[in-house]
Design a protein around this motif. Structure first.
Motif: not given
Length: 532
Positions: A97-116
């Motif tokens: 569960a903790d691993e999935l939460a960490a992956a989703r946090t990093d995914l949010d950061a990835l998508l922020t860079r993509l939007r920029l």
């Protein structure tokens, strides 16, 4: 005008677009398989100088931003403006569960860079209309980010959902289009399933959306065949029939002018004589056509969408090889190109009615070519007529003025009477008289949109094909647990049971396994292979 998100099976290096996004990591590690998309060739991939070579692409503010446009000091053969985005994950958890939460946090950061990155691309590309590409709206190609070397593979379904949502939200506010290029068949199926469940991007099609669903059902049932005209290849920047004749005429000195009412066949006949009289190395019209078309090797969105329909039988009057390349990128490398190739059981084929750029002597373009067509190519006409009689023929990019096709169609109509519609013709605009002329024989759909012209109509056609491909896509992702979060709460346990059943069947000895062949075929969709 809002943009549109297309989803298609494609390779970035083969798709005609205005800009591309290439994934990397914080250290600017560009994997060698992106070499063709960067225009630096496979020969550099994996060599000792590879990382030194790609380092020349590093954006100026990479260390601070972890996204940006390729440096101006890049390889001269780089085909399109290129942006890089860091798509890697860097944190991990202590449990699942903790691993999935960490992956989703990093995914949010990835998508922020993509939007920029998309904002930068929009600022540079918006307003570039009807340029070299002939598009009314710039097109950006984006791969399925982070699911391979990026480390997000175990939440593949979440990546697909959020990447799709990010792109859709962006184009809703910006006048550009995005093509999400899904190389794996399971990823493409997951994207399409997510769009079917939550689609709002095709509303502008109105009643034509119902027609897209009907045609998709034909494709899923194996009843759909394709007839492709020049309008399909225009999406990749190639000229129309008239446009090609204009270009060939301008290439000759002092070309005599025919009446504006002259048939294109007579214009081509005149050009054939002029090229023969020129007495140079290009002293044939067929060779001139080959010279114009053969160097164009990037297929358009329309080619990729049509190749993704899973249609086994197709006919084209085009000379180029773009549909073949799009099919190969979606796993159909065994596509047989008739009349020269030999067909194989259960493998798709393409009939090229008017020749191929690889054989200039085969090209059909002039009045003489058309007059002698039946005598030389009668068996090819019989194949077309067999499709008209046994399948539903979807005609795309053809003005229905081709004398050879019209003769074949009318012969079938005379034989069959008005037993059923022979197919559907997708065109930009259609008048009431044309609909009445073909009523009961062909269904006409004008998808160009009221008040639109030229490249804007071609874009509307591509949006229709995008809807058709979305509805036609089979659920190749269902047996892969990594996509399970895309399923509803009720469907998720059923998919788990299907996986267990598939595993149990594979565990049987060969004799017992044959008892369940049909069930296994229905369950065992390829998961992590290119498109099939």
């Amino acid at each position: 005008m809002a943009g549109h998100v297309f989803v298609l099976g494609a390779r970035l290096e083969h798709l005609d677009c205005d800009a591309v996004v290439i994934p990397t990591d914080a250290y600017f590690t560009v994997e060698p398989h992106w070499a063709p998309a960067l225009g630096i060739g496979d020969h550099a991939a994996g060599s000792d100088t590879w990382y030194d070579l790609v380092n020349h692409f590093r954006p100026g503010r990479w260390n601070q931003d972890r996204f940006g446009k390729a440096s101006t000091h890049v390889h001269p053969k780089t085909p399109k403006p290129t942006w890089f985005v860091d798509v890697a994950r860097y944190t991990s958890g202590t449990g699942r569960a903790d691993e999935l939460a960490a992956a989703r946090t990093d995914l949010d950061a990835l998508l922020t860079r993509l939007r920029l990155a998309l904002e930068e691309m929009a600022a540079e590309l918006t307003g570039q209309r009807d340029g070299d590409s002939g598009r009314s709206v710039p097109l950006i190609a984006v791969p399925t980010l982070g699911v391979a070397g990026g480390g997000f593979g175990q939440i593949r379904g979440e990546v697909i959902r959020q990447l799709l949502r990010t792109c859709q939200e962006f184009v809703a506010q910006n006048e550009l289009d995005i093509a999400i290029a899904a190389f794996r068949g399971s990823d493409l199926a997951a994207f399409q399933a997510e769009r079917r469940a939550n689609d709002r991007s095709h509303g502008e099609l109105g009643d034509d959306l119902t027609a897209a669903r009907d045609l998709a059902e034909c494709a899923r049932e194996g009843r759909l065949a394709l007839f492709l005209g020049a309008g399909v290849s225009m999406s990749a920047g190639l000229p129309s029939w008239d446009g090609l004749l204009d270009e060939l005429g301008r290439a000759l000195p002092d070309t005599p002018r025919l009446s504006d009412k002259a048939s294109p066949l007579d214009r081509a006949e005149l050009l054939a004589r002029l090229y023969a009289e020129e007495g140079t190395a290009r002293a044939s019209l067929g060779q001139a056509v080959t010279d114009r078309i053969s160097g164009h090797d990037r297929y358009g969105v329309a080619h990729a969408l049509l190749a993704g329909l899973g249609v086994r039988h197709a006919v084209t009057t085009n000379y180029d090889q773009l549909y073949e390349r799009a099919m190969a990128d979606q796993g159909h490398s065994a596509l047989a190109v008739l009349p020269d190739a030999t067909t194989e059981p259960h493998e798709p084929w393409l009939l090229k009615m008017h020749g191929d750029v690889t054989r200039p002597e085969s090209i059909v373009l002039t009045r003489a070519d058309f007059v002698g067509y039946q005598a030389r190519s009668g068996p090819m006409g019989s194949v077309v007529q067999a499709l008209l009689m046994t399948e539903h023929l979807l005609v795309v990019g053809s003005s229905m003025t081709d004398d050879n096709f019209l003769r074949l169609a009318h012969e079938v109509i005379a034989f069959n009477g008005s037993a059923r519609e022979l197919g559907t013709i997708i065109t930009f605009q259609v008048d009431d008289g044309t609909k009445r002329l073909w009523k009961g024989r062909f269904r006409y759909l004008g998808v160009g949109g009221a008040g639109t012209t030229g490249s804007a109509q071609a874009r509307r056609l591509a949006i229709f094909l995008d809807a058709l491909a979305m509805y036609a896509s089979p659920p190749l992702h269902l047996l892969d647990e990594r996509y399970s979060n895309l399923l509803s709460d009720r469907a998720r346990p059923v998919a788990a049971q299907a996986r267990e059943l598939a595993s149990a069947i594979h565990g049987l000895d060969p004799v017992d396994r044959t008892l369940f062949t049909r069930i296994a075929e229905a369950l065992d969709a390829p998961l992590d292979t290119p498109h099939r």
